[in-house]
Design a protein around this motif. Structure first.
Motif, PDB file in Angstrom:
ATOM      1  N   LYS A 163     -37.881  24.697  61.241  1.00 20.37           N
ATOM      2  CA  LYS A 163     -39.023  24.565  62.143  1.00 20.37           C
ATOM      3  C   LYS A 163     -40.234  25.290  61.582  1.00 20.37           C
ATOM      4  O   LYS A 163     -41.373  24.824  61.704  1.00 20.37           O
ATOM      5  CB  LYS A 163     -38.670  25.092  63.523  1.00 20.37           C
ATOM      6  CG  LYS A 163     -39.757  24.881  64.566  1.00 20.37           C
ATOM      7  CD  LYS A 163     -39.251  25.092  65.981  1.00 20.37           C
ATOM      8  CE  LYS A 163     -38.651  26.454  66.194  1.00 20.37           C
ATOM      9  NZ  LYS A 163     -38.247  26.684  67.594  1.00 20.37           N
ATOM     10  N   GLY A 164     -40.001  26.445  60.948  1.00 22.63           N
ATOM     11  CA  GLY A 164     -41.091  27.157  60.308  1.00 22.63           C
ATOM     12  C   GLY A 164     -41.704  26.350  59.189  1.00 22.63           C
ATOM     13  O   GLY A 164     -42.930  26.326  59.006  1.00 22.63           O
ATOM     14  N   HIS A 165     -40.857  25.667  58.410  1.00 20.10           N
ATOM     15  CA  HIS A 165     -41.365  24.791  57.353  1.00 20.10           C
ATOM     16  C   HIS A 165     -42.244  23.701  57.936  1.00 20.10           C
ATOM     17  O   HIS A 165     -43.328  23.403  57.400  1.00 20.10           O
ATOM     18  CB  HIS A 165     -40.194  24.165  56.588  1.00 20.10           C
ATOM     19  CG  HIS A 165     -40.578  23.027  55.711  1.00 20.10           C
ATOM     20  ND1 HIS A 165     -41.196  23.198  54.498  1.00 20.10           N
ATOM     21  CD2 HIS A 165     -40.457  21.684  55.896  1.00 20.10           C
ATOM     22  CE1 HIS A 165     -41.444  22.010  53.955  1.00 20.10           C
ATOM     23  NE2 HIS A 165     -41.005  21.077  54.779  1.00 20.10           N
ATOM     24  N   ALA A 166     -41.813  23.103  59.030  1.00 19.67           N
ATOM     25  CA  ALA A 166     -42.604  22.047  59.670  1.00 19.67           C
ATOM     26  C   ALA A 166     -43.950  22.578  60.142  1.00 19.67           C
ATOM     27  O   ALA A 166     -44.986  21.921  59.985  1.00 19.67           O
ATOM     28  CB  ALA A 166     -41.826  21.444  60.838  1.00 19.67           C
ATOM     29  N   LEU A 167     -43.949  23.772  60.719  1.00 21.62           N
ATOM     30  CA  LEU A 167     -45.194  24.367  61.199  1.00 21.62           C
ATOM     31  C   LEU A 167     -46.157  24.621  60.049  1.00 21.62           C
ATOM     32  O   LEU A 167     -47.369  24.369  60.166  1.00 21.62           O
ATOM     33  CB  LEU A 167     -44.873  25.671  61.940  1.00 21.62           C
ATOM     34  CG  LEU A 167     -46.046  26.427  62.574  1.00 21.62           C
ATOM     35  CD1 LEU A 167     -46.883  25.537  63.474  1.00 21.62           C
ATOM     36  CD2 LEU A 167     -45.522  27.630  63.356  1.00 21.62           C
ATOM     37  N   ASP A 168     -45.657  25.100  58.928  1.00 18.30           N
ATOM     38  CA  ASP A 168     -46.512  25.313  57.757  1.00 18.30           C
ATOM     39  C   ASP A 168     -47.124  24.004  57.275  1.00 18.30           C
ATOM     40  O   ASP A 168     -48.303  23.949  56.890  1.00 18.30           O
ATOM     41  CB  ASP A 168     -45.706  25.943  56.620  1.00 18.30           C
ATOM     42  CG  ASP A 168     -45.388  27.408  56.857  1.00 18.30           C
ATOM     43  OD1 ASP A 168     -46.160  28.077  57.573  1.00 18.30           O
ATOM     44  OD2 ASP A 168     -44.364  27.874  56.330  1.00 18.30           O
ATOM     45  N   ARG A 169     -46.331  22.946  57.292  1.00 16.55           N
ATOM     46  CA  ARG A 169     -46.863  21.650  56.845  1.00 16.55           C
ATOM     47  C   ARG A 169     -47.931  21.123  57.786  1.00 16.55           C
ATOM     48  O   ARG A 169     -48.914  20.514  57.347  1.00 16.55           O
ATOM     49  CB  ARG A 169     -45.708  20.650  56.708  1.00 16.55           C
ATOM     50  CG  ARG A 169     -44.834  20.911  55.495  1.00 16.55           C
ATOM     51  CD  ARG A 169     -43.734  19.877  55.370  1.00 16.55           C
ATOM     52  NE  ARG A 169     -44.248  18.525  55.252  1.00 16.55           N
ATOM     53  CZ  ARG A 169     -43.481  17.441  55.309  1.00 16.55           C
ATOM     54  NH1 ARG A 169     -42.170  17.556  55.498  1.00 16.55           N
ATOM     55  NH2 ARG A 169     -44.015  16.240  55.190  1.00 16.55           N
ATOM     56  N   ILE A 170     -47.762  21.364  59.080  1.00 15.25           N
ATOM     57  CA  ILE A 170     -48.782  20.933  60.034  1.00 15.25           C
ATOM     58  C   ILE A 170     -50.079  21.708  59.790  1.00 15.25           C
ATOM     59  O   ILE A 170     -51.171  21.126  59.807  1.00 15.25           O
ATOM     60  CB  ILE A 170     -48.284  21.126  61.478  1.00 15.25           C
ATOM     61  CG1 ILE A 170     -47.124  20.171  61.762  1.00 15.25           C
ATOM     62  CG2 ILE A 170     -49.420  20.889  62.476  1.00 15.25           C
ATOM     63  CD1 ILE A 170     -46.421  20.429  63.083  1.00 15.25           C
ATOM     64  N   ALA A 171     -49.969  23.012  59.553  1.00 13.66           N
ATOM     65  CA  ALA A 171     -51.160  23.814  59.268  1.00 13.66           C
ATOM     66  C   ALA A 171     -51.858  23.313  58.006  1.00 13.66           C
ATOM     67  O   ALA A 171     -53.091  23.195  57.968  1.00 13.66           O
ATOM     68  CB  ALA A 171     -50.774  25.283  59.117  1.00 13.66           C
ATOM     69  N   THR A 172     -51.093  22.995  56.982  1.00  9.48           N
ATOM     70  CA  THR A 172     -51.674  22.471  55.742  1.00  9.48           C
ATOM     71  C   THR A 172     -52.359  21.136  55.989  1.00  9.48           C
ATOM     72  O   THR A 172     -53.444  20.867  55.457  1.00  9.48           O
ATOM     73  CB  THR A 172     -50.583  22.316  54.672  1.00  9.48           C
ATOM     74  OG1 THR A 172     -50.035  23.602  54.375  1.00  9.48           O
ATOM     75  CG2 THR A 172     -51.138  21.708  53.399  1.00  9.48           C
ATOM     76  N   ALA A 173     -51.749  20.297  56.822  1.00 10.31           N
ATOM     77  CA  ALA A 173     -52.351  18.989  57.124  1.00 10.31           C
ATOM     78  C   ALA A 173     -53.691  19.156  57.829  1.00 10.31           C
ATOM     79  O   ALA A 173     -54.656  18.441  57.532  1.00 10.31           O
ATOM     80  CB  ALA A 173     -51.394  18.172  57.991  1.00 10.31           C
ATOM     81  N   LEU A 174     -53.780  20.111  58.760  1.00  9.00           N
ATOM     82  CA  LEU A 174     -55.040  20.333  59.458  1.00  9.00           C
ATOM     83  C   LEU A 174     -56.120  20.835  58.500  1.00  9.00           C
ATOM     84  O   LEU A 174     -57.283  20.420  58.582  1.00  9.00           O
ATOM     85  CB  LEU A 174     -54.837  21.331  60.594  1.00  9.00           C
ATOM     86  CG  LEU A 174     -53.987  20.864  61.778  1.00  9.00           C
ATOM     87  CD1 LEU A 174     -53.925  21.930  62.855  1.00  9.00           C
ATOM     88  CD2 LEU A 174     -54.513  19.565  62.363  1.00  9.00           C
ATOM     89  N   LYS A 175     -55.742  21.710  57.595  1.00  8.89           N
ATOM     90  CA  LYS A 175     -56.703  22.187  56.606  1.00  8.89           C
ATOM     91  C   LYS A 175     -57.174  21.029  55.725  1.00  8.89           C
ATOM     92  O   LYS A 175     -58.365  20.924  55.410  1.00  8.89           O
ATOM     93  CB  LYS A 175     -56.079  23.284  55.751  1.00  8.89           C
ATOM     94  CG  LYS A 175     -55.740  24.553  56.512  1.00  8.89           C
ATOM     95  CD  LYS A 175     -54.964  25.523  55.625  1.00  8.89           C
ATOM     96  CE  LYS A 175     -54.435  26.709  56.405  1.00  8.89           C
ATOM     97  NZ  LYS A 175     -53.613  27.614  55.561  1.00  8.89           N
ATOM     98  N   THR A 176     -56.256  20.175  55.335  1.00  6.12           N
ATOM     99  CA  THR A 176     -56.603  19.020  54.502  1.00  6.12           C
ATOM    100  C   THR A 176     -57.556  18.090  55.232  1.00  6.12           C
ATOM    101  O   THR A 176     -58.420  17.452  54.613  1.00  6.12           O
ATOM    102  CB  THR A 176     -55.322  18.261  54.098  1.00  6.12           C
ATOM    103  OG1 THR A 176     -54.468  19.143  53.368  1.00  6.12           O
ATOM    104  CG2 THR A 176     -55.652  17.051  53.229  1.00  6.12           C
ATOM    105  N   LEU A 177     -57.434  18.026  56.544  1.00  6.41           N
ATOM    106  CA  LEU A 177     -58.328  17.197  57.354  1.00  6.41           C
ATOM    107  C   LEU A 177     -59.657  17.891  57.641  1.00  6.41           C
ATOM    108  O   LEU A 177     -60.464  17.401  58.423  1.00  6.41           O
ATOM    109  CB  LEU A 177     -57.641  16.825  58.670  1.00  6.41           C
ATOM    110  CG  LEU A 177     -56.471  15.841  58.548  1.00  6.41           C
ATOM    111  CD1 LEU A 177     -55.704  15.742  59.854  1.00  6.41           C
ATOM    112  CD2 LEU A 177     -56.977  14.458  58.134  1.00  6.41           C
ATOM    113  N   GLY A 178     -59.875  19.035  57.006  1.00  4.82           N
ATOM    114  CA  GLY A 178     -61.157  19.711  57.099  1.00  4.82           C
ATOM    115  C   GLY A 178     -61.297  20.692  58.240  1.00  4.82           C
ATOM    116  O   GLY A 178     -62.410  21.155  58.527  1.00  4.82           O
ATOM    117  N   GLN A 179     -60.194  21.044  58.886  1.00  6.73           N
ATOM    118  CA  GLN A 179     -60.257  21.947  60.023  1.00  6.73           C
ATOM    119  C   GLN A 179     -60.099  23.399  59.559  1.00  6.73           C
ATOM    120  O   GLN A 179     -59.170  23.724  58.827  1.00  6.73           O
ATOM    121  CB  GLN A 179     -59.175  21.605  61.041  1.00  6.73           C
ATOM    122  CG  GLN A 179     -59.262  20.191  61.578  1.00  6.73           C
ATOM    123  CD  GLN A 179     -60.611  19.896  62.232  1.00  6.73           C
ATOM    124  OE1 GLN A 179     -61.143  20.743  62.961  1.00  6.73           O
ATOM    125  NE2 GLN A 179     -61.134  18.714  61.992  1.00  6.73           N
ATOM    126  N   ALA A 180     -61.006  24.252  59.989  1.00  9.11           N
ATOM    127  CA  ALA A 180     -60.990  25.657  59.582  1.00  9.11           C
ATOM    128  C   ALA A 180     -60.587  26.591  60.711  1.00  9.11           C
ATOM    129  O   ALA A 180     -60.367  27.789  60.483  1.00  9.11           O
ATOM    130  CB  ALA A 180     -62.362  26.075  59.048  1.00  9.11           C
TER     131      ALA A 180
END
Length: 323
Positions: A163-180
């Motif tokens: 679940k922690g791995h999934a959360l990290d990937r979601i955070a990375t996806a948001l950053k990739t989408l330009g969210q700071a």
């Protein structure tokens, strides 16, 4: 409320250890959806592309579920567990990454985190793996996108870290989408970056570890890190006056019998916070607090004693507290 089997990647119920405190302004978007039997929730500044974010999160949840759920017979980890071989088994990048971090934390904690004990958890009703554990986790080998079992009957249960791995990937996806700036909650684990649109830090509440309690143990500020909590408020049952939880004591190979109610851990990555929270709970208060202090891990230990619940904080956990 008690649970008679571990539900990660199938369900953790509606109770969360940590939750984002509700926004009070119209400048914040909130959207959510199901994940691993619980839910994910994101808070972000108005104007974000909600469609792109929801699509990314759904894809990650489906991917992690399909790779690491021991409850799904055709998941990658279930197929790995069924293989009776000592040959190299190819792994997806996400499963390989998760096992690699699991091995690192297992080494760091001297086996307090051990993903080969799913069979023990299963025998107590906390998962689908019921065969006797075989082979030491430390002896499982990792190659280039592959793994080799230490015993032909060895199994892996990544519920304490995936679940922690999934959360990290979601955070990375948001950053990739330009969210700071954003706040993510995934089944009770959280990651936040930047600030709330009102200008303050993002806040999260750690629930008081008492059954059916709606009170918060602490409120903390989060920026650029993850918070994970392990405990026995959920995923436990009581029998003959004894509490049995899903977290296994690797030394005794049975549910951890400890005065700890819960442990909350901050770490730069959710995958690390997830595994460390499990390990520290399995260690118990004396060893866990000593280890967290020695390794400079920001952690909150909530201990049951004769007077009720007692808190012990390590490293600089106290600097995150706002209430």
């Amino acid at each position: 409320m008690t649970y008679t089997r571990r539900k990660f990647l199938v369900g953790t119920g509606a109770m969360f250890w940590a939750t984002a405190l509700r926004a009070q302004t119209r400048d914040v978007l909130q959207f959510e959806g199901p994940a691993f039997g619980a839910s994910w929730r994101i808070r972000i500044a108005a104007g974000a592309d909600a469609g792109a974010i929801v699509s990314a999160v759904k894809g990650i949840v489906t991917s992690v579920d399909g790779a690491m759920s021991p409850f799904l017979p055709m998941s990658e980890i279930s197929r790995f567990n069924r293989m009776k071989t000592l040959e190299w088994v190819p792994l997806s990048a996400q499963t390989h990454t998760t096992i690699r971090e699991a091995k690192r934390v297992a080494t760091l904690t001297r086996g307090a985190f051990d993903p080969t004990l799913g069979g023990v958890a299963g025998r107590y009703g906390f998962g689908p793996i019921t065969q006797q554990p075989a082979g030491r986790f430390g002896d499982l080998e990792l190659g280039a996108q592959s793994a080799k079992k230490a015993h032909i009957s060895q199994t892996l249960d990544l519920c304490g870290i995936a679940k922690g791995h999934a959360l990290d990937r979601i955070a990375t996806a948001l950053k990739t989408l330009g969210q700071a700036s954003f706040f993510i909650e995934l089944g009770g684990e959280v990651y936040a970056l930047g600030h709330h649109p009102a200008g303050r830090p993002w806040y999260a509440g750690i629930e008081r570890p008492e059954p059916q309690s709606a009170a918060l143990q602490r409120v903390v500020a989060i920026d650029g890190e993850a918070l994970a909590t392990s405990g026995d408020r959920v995923n436990r049952f009581d029998f003959n006056g004894r509490r049995y939880g899903h977290i296994i004591d690797p030394k005794l190979k049975r549910p951890a019998d400890t005065p700890l109610a819960c442990v909350s851990v901050f770490a730069p990555q959710a995958i690390t916070a997830d595994a460390l929270a499990t390990a520290l709970f399995a260690m118990g208060p004396e060893q866990g607090i000593s280890f967290a202090n020695r390794e400079h891990i920001p952690a909150l230990f909530v201990v049951r004693d004769a007077s009720g619940l007692r808190e012990v904080m390590t490293a600089n956990f106290s600097t995150r507290i706002i209430g």
